[in-house]
Structures are given as C-alpha cells and as structure tokens.
Scaffold this motif. Sequence first.
Motif, PDB file in Angstrom:
ATOM      1  N   SER A 179       0.836  -1.192   0.000  1.00  0.00           N
ATOM      2  CA  SER A 179       0.000   0.000   0.000  1.00  0.00           C
ATOM      3  C   SER A 179       0.880   1.254   0.000  1.00  0.00           C
ATOM      4  CB  SER A 179      -0.901   0.003   1.236  1.00  0.00           C
ATOM      5  OG  SER A 179      -0.114   0.113   2.406  1.00  0.00           O
ATOM      6  N   GLU A 180       0.287   2.358  -0.408  1.00  0.00           N
ATOM      7  CA  GLU A 180       1.011   3.635  -0.425  1.00  0.00           C
ATOM      8  C   GLU A 180       1.502   4.006   0.981  1.00  0.00           C
ATOM      9  OE1 GLU A 180       1.624   6.009  -2.850  1.00  0.00           O
ATOM     10  OE2 GLU A 180       0.683   4.997  -4.530  1.00  0.00           O
ATOM     11  N   GLU A 181       0.713   3.646   1.998  1.00  0.00           N
ATOM     12  CA  GLU A 181       1.063   4.008   3.371  1.00  0.00           C
ATOM     13  C   GLU A 181       2.270   3.224   3.885  1.00  0.00           C
ATOM     14  OE1 GLU A 181      -2.253   2.744   2.758  1.00  0.00           O
ATOM     15  OE2 GLU A 181      -2.774   4.768   2.105  1.00  0.00           O
ATOM     16  N   SER A 182       2.404   1.972   3.457  1.00  0.00           N
ATOM     17  CA  SER A 182       3.503   1.155   3.963  1.00  0.00           C
ATOM     18  C   SER A 182       4.772   1.294   3.127  1.00  0.00           C
ATOM     19  CB  SER A 182       3.084  -0.311   4.029  1.00  0.00           C
ATOM     20  OG  SER A 182       2.766  -0.791   2.744  1.00  0.00           O
ATOM     21  N   TRP A 183       4.687   1.972   1.977  1.00  0.00           N
ATOM     22  CA  TRP A 183       5.852   2.088   1.112  1.00  0.00           C
ATOM     23  C   TRP A 183       7.047   2.770   1.783  1.00  0.00           C
ATOM     24  CZ3 TRP A 183       8.494  -0.139  -2.266  1.00  0.00           C
ATOM     25  CH2 TRP A 183       9.491   0.522  -2.957  1.00  0.00           C
ATOM     26  N   PRO A 184       6.902   3.862   2.559  1.00  0.00           N
ATOM     27  CA  PRO A 184       8.086   4.470   3.184  1.00  0.00           C
ATOM     28  C   PRO A 184       8.858   3.500   4.080  1.00  0.00           C
ATOM     29  CG  PRO A 184       6.266   6.006   3.279  1.00  0.00           C
ATOM     30  CD  PRO A 184       5.709   4.703   2.775  1.00  0.00           C
ATOM     31  N   ALA A 185       8.150   2.650   4.814  1.00  0.00           N
ATOM     32  CA  ALA A 185       8.838   1.680   5.672  1.00  0.00           C
ATOM     33  C   ALA A 185       9.574   0.638   4.836  1.00  0.00           C
ATOM     34  CB  ALA A 185       7.835   1.000   6.601  1.00  0.00           C
ATOM     35  N   ILE A 186       8.955   0.180   3.771  1.00  0.00           N
ATOM     36  CA  ILE A 186       9.590  -0.815   2.904  1.00  0.00           C
ATOM     37  C   ILE A 186      10.785  -0.196   2.178  1.00  0.00           C
ATOM     38  CG2 ILE A 186       9.217  -2.231   0.836  1.00  0.00           C
ATOM     39  CD1 ILE A 186       6.362  -2.689   1.905  1.00  0.00           C
ATOM     40  N   GLU A 187      10.627   1.050   1.768  1.00  0.00           N
ATOM     41  CA  GLU A 187      11.735   1.751   1.119  1.00  0.00           C
ATOM     42  C   GLU A 187      12.925   1.875   2.072  1.00  0.00           C
ATOM     43  OE1 GLU A 187      11.847   5.383  -2.018  1.00  0.00           O
ATOM     44  OE2 GLU A 187      10.849   5.788  -0.123  1.00  0.00           O
ATOM     45  N   GLN A 188      12.646   2.106   3.342  1.00  0.00           N
ATOM     46  CA  GLN A 188      13.703   2.187   4.353  1.00  0.00           C
ATOM     47  C   GLN A 188      14.412   0.845   4.507  1.00  0.00           C
ATOM     48  OE1 GLN A 188      14.610   4.996   5.775  1.00  0.00           O
ATOM     49  NE2 GLN A 188      16.160   4.134   7.112  1.00  0.00           N
ATOM     50  N   ILE A 189      13.662  -0.253   4.452  1.00  0.00           N
ATOM     51  CA  ILE A 189      14.261  -1.591   4.539  1.00  0.00           C
ATOM     52  C   ILE A 189      15.184  -1.829   3.349  1.00  0.00           C
ATOM     53  CG2 ILE A 189      13.742  -4.069   4.422  1.00  0.00           C
ATOM     54  CD1 ILE A 189      11.170  -3.395   6.047  1.00  0.00           C
ATOM     55  N   PHE A 190      14.734  -1.465   2.158  1.00  0.00           N
ATOM     56  CA  PHE A 190      15.583  -1.621   0.981  1.00  0.00           C
ATOM     57  C   PHE A 190      16.832  -0.743   1.082  1.00  0.00           C
ATOM     58  CE2 PHE A 190      11.681  -3.131  -1.376  1.00  0.00           C
ATOM     59  CZ  PHE A 190      12.150  -4.423  -1.543  1.00  0.00           C
ATOM     60  N   TRP A 191      16.683   0.453   1.614  1.00  0.00           N
ATOM     61  CA  TRP A 191      17.823   1.355   1.780  1.00  0.00           C
ATOM     62  C   TRP A 191      18.861   0.752   2.722  1.00  0.00           C
ATOM     63  CZ3 TRP A 191      20.782   5.062   0.200  1.00  0.00           C
ATOM     64  CH2 TRP A 191      21.594   5.758   1.089  1.00  0.00           C
ATOM     65  N   ILE A 192      18.404   0.201   3.842  1.00  0.00           N
ATOM     66  CA  ILE A 192      19.328  -0.425   4.800  1.00  0.00           C
ATOM     67  C   ILE A 192      20.035  -1.609   4.147  1.00  0.00           C
ATOM     68  CG2 ILE A 192      19.425  -1.737   6.958  1.00  0.00           C
ATOM     69  CD1 ILE A 192      17.132   0.138   7.953  1.00  0.00           C
ATOM     70  N   GLY A 193      19.286  -2.411   3.401  1.00  0.00           N
ATOM     71  CA  GLY A 193      19.902  -3.535   2.700  1.00  0.00           C
ATOM     72  C   GLY A 193      20.936  -3.087   1.690  1.00  0.00           C
ATOM     73  N   ASP A 194      20.602  -2.054   0.923  1.00  0.00           N
ATOM     74  CA  ASP A 194      21.553  -1.527  -0.056  1.00  0.00           C
ATOM     75  C   ASP A 194      22.810  -0.984   0.615  1.00  0.00           C
ATOM     76  OD1 ASP A 194      20.027  -2.167  -2.258  1.00  0.00           O
ATOM     77  OD2 ASP A 194      19.095  -0.183  -2.406  1.00  0.00           O
ATOM     78  N   MET A 195      22.635  -0.341   1.753  1.00  0.00           N
ATOM     79  CA  MET A 195      23.793   0.173   2.501  1.00  0.00           C
ATOM     80  C   MET A 195      24.685  -0.977   2.951  1.00  0.00           C
ATOM     81  SD  MET A 195      23.870   3.466   2.647  1.00  0.00           S
ATOM     82  CE  MET A 195      24.912   3.756   4.036  1.00  0.00           C
ATOM     83  N   GLY A 196      24.077  -2.050   3.427  1.00  0.00           N
ATOM     84  CA  GLY A 196      24.853  -3.223   3.859  1.00  0.00           C
ATOM     85  C   GLY A 196      25.636  -3.839   2.713  1.00  0.00           C
ATOM     86  N   PHE A 197      24.967  -4.014   1.565  1.00  0.00           N
ATOM     87  CA  PHE A 197      25.662  -4.580   0.409  1.00  0.00           C
ATOM     88  C   PHE A 197      26.759  -3.649  -0.081  1.00  0.00           C
ATOM     89  CE2 PHE A 197      21.628  -7.031  -0.133  1.00  0.00           C
ATOM     90  CZ  PHE A 197      22.200  -8.297  -0.038  1.00  0.00           C
ATOM     91  N   THR A 198      26.484  -2.347  -0.114  1.00  0.00           N
ATOM     92  CA  THR A 198      27.493  -1.387  -0.556  1.00  0.00           C
ATOM     93  C   THR A 198      28.698  -1.406   0.373  1.00  0.00           C
ATOM     94  OG1 THR A 198      25.822   0.030  -1.566  1.00  0.00           O
ATOM     95  CG2 THR A 198      27.928   1.059  -1.039  1.00  0.00           C
ATOM     96  N   ALA A 199      28.456  -1.459   1.669  1.00  0.00           N
ATOM     97  CA  ALA A 199      29.567  -1.506   2.633  1.00  0.00           C
ATOM     98  C   ALA A 199      30.398  -2.775   2.436  1.00  0.00           C
ATOM     99  CB  ALA A 199      29.024  -1.440   4.057  1.00  0.00           C
ATOM    100  N   PHE A 200      29.721  -3.911   2.280  1.00  0.00           N
ATOM    101  CA  PHE A 200      30.457  -5.163   2.116  1.00  0.00           C
ATOM    102  C   PHE A 200      31.296  -5.155   0.848  1.00  0.00           C
ATOM    103  CE2 PHE A 200      30.954  -9.376   0.304  1.00  0.00           C
ATOM    104  CZ  PHE A 200      31.624 -10.018   1.333  1.00  0.00           C
ATOM    105  N   PHE A 201      30.696  -4.735  -0.289  1.00  0.00           N
ATOM    106  CA  PHE A 201      31.429  -4.770  -1.548  1.00  0.00           C
ATOM    107  C   PHE A 201      32.524  -3.700  -1.587  1.00  0.00           C
ATOM    108  CE2 PHE A 201      27.449  -6.885  -3.042  1.00  0.00           C
ATOM    109  CZ  PHE A 201      28.027  -8.139  -3.140  1.00  0.00           C
ATOM    110  N   THR A 202      32.331  -2.585  -0.887  1.00  0.00           N
ATOM    111  CA  THR A 202      33.401  -1.593  -0.772  1.00  0.00           C
ATOM    112  C   THR A 202      34.569  -2.174   0.003  1.00  0.00           C
ATOM    113  OG1 THR A 202      31.805   0.217  -0.847  1.00  0.00           O
ATOM    114  CG2 THR A 202      33.977   0.726   0.060  1.00  0.00           C
TER     115      THR A 202
END
Length: 126
Positions: free
Chosen positions: A37-60
């Motif tokens: 839903s539109e209401e839950s998208w900000p929370a899901i986007e935050q989860i994806f952001w945290i995951g991307d940060m983790g992958f970026t940190a590991f590959f860096t």
Amino acid sequence: LVTALLCVHVLWMALELQFVGSLTGKRLGIYADSMVSEESWPAIEQIFWIGDMGFTAFFTFDVTFRILVLQRKFWRVCMNYVDVLVTLASLVEVAFVALVLPMEPTLFRLLRIGKLARALRMVTMT
C-alpha cells in the motif's frame, strides 16, 4: 562467501524492482492493486535502503581489501575495473541519497546492472 552474497544481492535488487514496479503500475493505472500500500511504502523503502547500505559496505570492503592485498596485480585483471566502477557508482548513489540531492536515482539503479557483471565474473571463476 562473496559469490553467495552476490546472488543474494541480485535477488534483493530484483525484489526491490518488483516492489517499485508494482507501485508505479498502480499509480499509472496499469494495475488495480500493488504489492504494497502507499502508506507502507516508506517503511519498505527504508528496509531496501538499509539492505543496499549493507551490500554497498560489504562490496566496498571487498574491493578495498583486494586492492590492498593484491596491489598492482589487482589492476591487471579487467573485471576488477568493473568491480571498482560499480562500487564507486554505489557509493555515489549513497552519497546523493544521503545528502537528499534533487537527482533521479534511475541512472544509478541502471548502473547497478553492472553488479550483474560482477556476479557473472564470480560464476565463471568458480
């Protein structure tokens, strides 16, 4: 370990694109419903952001460690240049998002496809 994490990262990016595509399709009127839903998208986007940060940190860390250990030998392998460019693109994307600069992240998301080249490299090496 790196190969398994690359596979997980490819699946992570596919899941993120599926969610974004579903929500965009609903907004454009192509789909009646989206996966979220539109209401839950900000929370899901935050989860994806945290995951991307983790992958970026590991590959860096991975690229930096290989540069430090292999030194000049690192630069003799062409696919290592792909690793460096993709990692730099990820770091630039993180910086743009963290600084909330008015730029469309689509370009950086397209550059992530370069990470698939990294996954292919790992598959051919094993």
